[in-house]
Design a protein around this motif. Structure first.
Motif, PDB file in Angstrom:
ATOM      1  N   PRO A  23      91.175  29.618  84.811  1.00  0.00           N
ATOM      2  CA  PRO A  23      92.223  30.640  84.203  1.00  0.00           C
ATOM      3  C   PRO A  23      93.006  31.102  85.904  1.00  0.00           C
ATOM      4  CG  PRO A  23      91.168  31.847  83.429  1.00  0.00           C
ATOM      5  CD  PRO A  23      90.196  31.258  83.593  1.00  0.00           C
ATOM      6  N   THR A  24      92.323  31.683  86.779  1.00  0.00           N
ATOM      7  CA  THR A  24      92.345  32.132  87.549  1.00  0.00           C
ATOM      8  C   THR A  24      92.626  30.951  88.873  1.00  0.00           C
ATOM      9  OG1 THR A  24      90.546  33.211  88.239  1.00  0.00           O
ATOM     10  CG2 THR A  24      92.159  34.537  86.831  1.00  0.00           C
ATOM     11  N   PRO A  25      93.514  31.665  89.776  1.00  0.00           N
ATOM     12  CA  PRO A  25      93.726  30.565  90.682  1.00  0.00           C
ATOM     13  C   PRO A  25      92.093  30.911  91.666  1.00  0.00           C
ATOM     14  CG  PRO A  25      95.496  31.606  90.588  1.00  0.00           C
ATOM     15  CD  PRO A  25      94.613  32.454  89.628  1.00  0.00           C
ATOM     16  N   THR A  26      91.478  29.874  91.752  1.00  0.00           N
ATOM     17  CA  THR A  26      90.306  30.012  92.585  1.00  0.00           C
ATOM     18  C   THR A  26      90.284  28.717  93.817  1.00  0.00           C
ATOM     19  OG1 THR A  26      89.578  29.661  90.336  1.00  0.00           O
ATOM     20  CG2 THR A  26      87.928  28.864  91.870  1.00  0.00           C
ATOM     21  N   VAL A  27      89.395  29.481  94.477  1.00  0.00           N
ATOM     22  CA  VAL A  27      88.918  28.501  95.766  1.00  0.00           C
ATOM     23  C   VAL A  27      87.643  27.990  96.122  1.00  0.00           C
ATOM     24  CG1 VAL A  27      90.808  29.076  97.525  1.00  0.00           C
ATOM     25  CG2 VAL A  27      88.836  30.417  97.505  1.00  0.00           C
ATOM     26  N   LEU A  28      87.066  27.225  96.125  1.00  0.00           N
ATOM     27  CA  LEU A  28      85.546  26.854  95.823  1.00  0.00           C
ATOM     28  C   LEU A  28      84.698  26.977  97.347  1.00  0.00           C
ATOM     29  CD1 LEU A  28      83.284  25.896  94.081  1.00  0.00           C
ATOM     30  CD2 LEU A  28      84.154  24.497  93.734  1.00  0.00           C
ATOM     31  N   LEU A  29      83.799  27.177  98.010  1.00  0.00           N
ATOM     32  CA  LEU A  29      83.001  27.114  99.209  1.00  0.00           C
ATOM     33  C   LEU A  29      81.756  25.925  98.232  1.00  0.00           C
ATOM     34  CD1 LEU A  29      82.696  27.965 102.195  1.00  0.00           C
ATOM     35  CD2 LEU A  29      81.951  30.333 102.079  1.00  0.00           C
ATOM     36  N   VAL A  30      81.344  25.155  98.762  1.00  0.00           N
ATOM     37  CA  VAL A  30      80.846  24.816  98.815  1.00  0.00           C
ATOM     38  C   VAL A  30      79.571  24.402  99.395  1.00  0.00           C
ATOM     39  CG1 VAL A  30      79.870  22.328  98.124  1.00  0.00           C
ATOM     40  CG2 VAL A  30      81.705  23.295  97.432  1.00  0.00           C
ATOM     41  N   MET A  31      78.473  25.055  99.571  1.00  0.00           N
ATOM     42  CA  MET A  31      76.795  25.542 100.835  1.00  0.00           C
ATOM     43  C   MET A  31      76.646  24.277 100.578  1.00  0.00           C
ATOM     44  SD  MET A  31      78.829  27.583 102.686  1.00  0.00           S
ATOM     45  CE  MET A  31      77.690  27.891 103.618  1.00  0.00           C
ATOM     46  N   GLY A  32      76.142  23.407 101.559  1.00  0.00           N
ATOM     47  CA  GLY A  32      75.046  22.475 101.904  1.00  0.00           C
ATOM     48  C   GLY A  32      74.151  21.253 102.725  1.00  0.00           C
ATOM     49  N   ASP A  33      72.937  21.895 103.466  1.00  0.00           N
ATOM     50  CA  ASP A  33      73.415  20.578 104.423  1.00  0.00           C
ATOM     51  C   ASP A  33      73.214  18.915 104.186  1.00  0.00           C
ATOM     52  OD1 ASP A  33      73.006  22.809 105.488  1.00  0.00           O
ATOM     53  OD2 ASP A  33      70.415  23.732 106.096  1.00  0.00           O
ATOM     54  N   GLY A  34      73.141  18.359 105.194  1.00  0.00           N
ATOM     55  CA  GLY A  34      72.699  17.267 105.359  1.00  0.00           C
ATOM     56  C   GLY A  34      70.742  17.233 105.277  1.00  0.00           C
ATOM     57  N   SER A  35      70.526  16.603 105.678  1.00  0.00           N
ATOM     58  CA  SER A  35      69.296  15.062 105.697  1.00  0.00           C
ATOM     59  C   SER A  35      68.688  16.134 107.083  1.00  0.00           C
ATOM     60  CB  SER A  35      69.260  13.829 105.813  1.00  0.00           C
ATOM     61  OG  SER A  35      69.676  13.753 106.808  1.00  0.00           O
ATOM     62  N   ALA A  36      67.691  17.109 106.772  1.00  0.00           N
ATOM     63  CA  ALA A  36      66.507  17.382 107.856  1.00  0.00           C
ATOM     64  C   ALA A  36      65.881  16.811 108.546  1.00  0.00           C
ATOM     65  CB  ALA A  36      66.022  18.715 106.634  1.00  0.00           C
ATOM     66  N   SER A  37      65.807  15.236 108.348  1.00  0.00           N
ATOM     67  CA  SER A  37      64.864  13.813 108.543  1.00  0.00           C
ATOM     68  C   SER A  37      65.881  13.488 110.197  1.00  0.00           C
ATOM     69  CB  SER A  37      64.900  13.476 107.411  1.00  0.00           C
ATOM     70  OG  SER A  37      64.171  14.190 107.211  1.00  0.00           O
ATOM     71  N   ARG A  38      66.471  13.755 110.585  1.00  0.00           N
ATOM     72  CA  ARG A  38      66.882  12.887 111.579  1.00  0.00           C
ATOM     73  C   ARG A  38      67.025  12.442 112.830  1.00  0.00           C
ATOM     74  NH1 ARG A  38      73.049  13.588 111.208  1.00  0.00           N
ATOM     75  NH2 ARG A  38      73.278  12.058 112.348  1.00  0.00           N
ATOM     76  N   ASP A  39      65.859  13.209 113.280  1.00  0.00           N
ATOM     77  CA  ASP A  39      64.805  12.367 114.561  1.00  0.00           C
ATOM     78  C   ASP A  39      63.096  13.092 113.826  1.00  0.00           C
ATOM     79  OD1 ASP A  39      64.276  15.575 115.238  1.00  0.00           O
ATOM     80  OD2 ASP A  39      66.372  15.622 116.355  1.00  0.00           O
ATOM     81  N   GLU A  40      62.823  13.414 115.468  1.00  0.00           N
ATOM     82  CA  GLU A  40      61.137  12.852 115.090  1.00  0.00           C
ATOM     83  C   GLU A  40      61.146  14.921 115.332  1.00  0.00           C
ATOM     84  OE1 GLU A  40      62.389  11.738 117.290  1.00  0.00           O
ATOM     85  OE2 GLU A  40      61.099   8.998 117.400  1.00  0.00           O
ATOM     86  N   LYS A  41      62.150  15.957 115.709  1.00  0.00           N
ATOM     87  CA  LYS A  41      60.986  17.124 115.707  1.00  0.00           C
ATOM     88  C   LYS A  41      62.333  17.883 114.198  1.00  0.00           C
ATOM     89  CE  LYS A  41      61.210  17.293 121.049  1.00  0.00           C
ATOM     90  NZ  LYS A  41      61.004  17.799 121.737  1.00  0.00           N
ATOM     91  N   ALA A  42      62.723  17.167 114.156  1.00  0.00           N
ATOM     92  CA  ALA A  42      63.963  17.609 112.804  1.00  0.00           C
ATOM     93  C   ALA A  42      62.638  18.019 111.452  1.00  0.00           C
ATOM     94  CB  ALA A  42      64.124  16.422 112.247  1.00  0.00           C
TER      95      ALA A  42
END
Length: 251
Positions: free
Chosen positions: A149-168
């Motif tokens: 019911p209260t005014p809310t802001v949402l901070l969404v934390m999350g990384d994408g893939s960790a497989s983009r190159d050979e050193k990932a």
């Protein structure tokens, strides 16, 4: 009522104490990309908080991220980056962290750090989900957040893939770039259906920690019912990991 949302990644390297910031860095390359990513994420969080200032009301600031233990974090919970080599501690409560043992996962810890760096001194609520949370569970949680019911802001934390190159961290996987591209397109277009359809098994194989939090965001906006607009602010992938920054707000 949900006022706005921001999507940010949570690599510990966003925190300057972990980047050797006092050492001369080249003007290009991964280190410079991380510095630019930090500024982009902070700008997104500042804009998120500005929504409350414009509304002239106190905010309910909620951070969602993945971790080993699901549920709502205790109001006095703290997070630490000591395990990553930085003497950095943050707390969900106002003021300085207390003496409680650190319990917040990395995702929420970095989220709270971004909020504090952006100038937010108030209390933060944190909701943790595991990487095994189903899309339906995420959508339900998002709907419950949207119903606050209260005014809310949402901070969404999350990384994408960790497989983009050979050193990932996850080595090279040809599915990584298409996965991150699909997420980026969905964030830019506020395509909640596309985010809700992300495959949890594929996300785990690609080490994409953002899947469940993104699906919480999708569930919240779908439950809100109003038309929303999105701004994709970063799609960089230094060190072979996809880092996405976006801002969502009602039209």
């Amino acid at each position: 009522m949900l006022l706005a949302a921001a999507v940010c990644p949570h690599p510990p390297l966003l925190v300057p104490q972990l980047t050797g910031a006092s050492v001369q860095q080249p003007s290009n390359g991964p280190a410079a990309a991380v510095a630019a990513l930090r500024e982009t994420a902070l700008a997104a969080v500042r804009d998120l908080l500005a929504v409350g200032d414009e509304a002239g009301t106190d905010l309910d600031v909620v951070v969602v991220g993945t971790g080993p233990t699901p549920g709502s974090a205790a109001p006095d919970a703290v997070g630490s980056l000591a395990g990553y080599g930085a003497d950095v501690t943050v707390a969900l409560t106002r003021g300085e962290p207390g003496t409680a043992a650190p319990s917040l996962p990395l995702s929420v810890t970095v989220g709270v750090w971004l909020l504090r760096e952006a100038g937010y001194p108030g209390p933060v609520r944190a909701r943790v989900v595991t990487e095994h949370a189903t899309p339906a569970e995420c959508a339900d949680l998002g709907a419950r957040i949207a119903a606050f019911p209260t005014p809310t802001v949402l901070l969404v934390m999350g990384d994408g893939s960790a497989s983009r190159d050979e050193k990932a961290p996850g080595a090279l996987d040809p599915r990584a770039v298409p996965f991150d591209t699909a997420v980026a397109d969905a964030l830019a277009a506020v395509d909640t259906a596309a985010l809700g359809a992300l495959d949890p098994a594929l996300a785990r194989e690609l080490l994409a920690a953002g899947r469940a939090p993104w699906q919480i965001l999708a569930g919240a906006v779908e439950a809100d019912g109003r038309p929303w607009k999105g701004e994709l602010r970063s799609t960089d992938a230094p060190y072979g990991v996809g880092y996405l920054v976006a801002s969502w707000s009602p039209v």
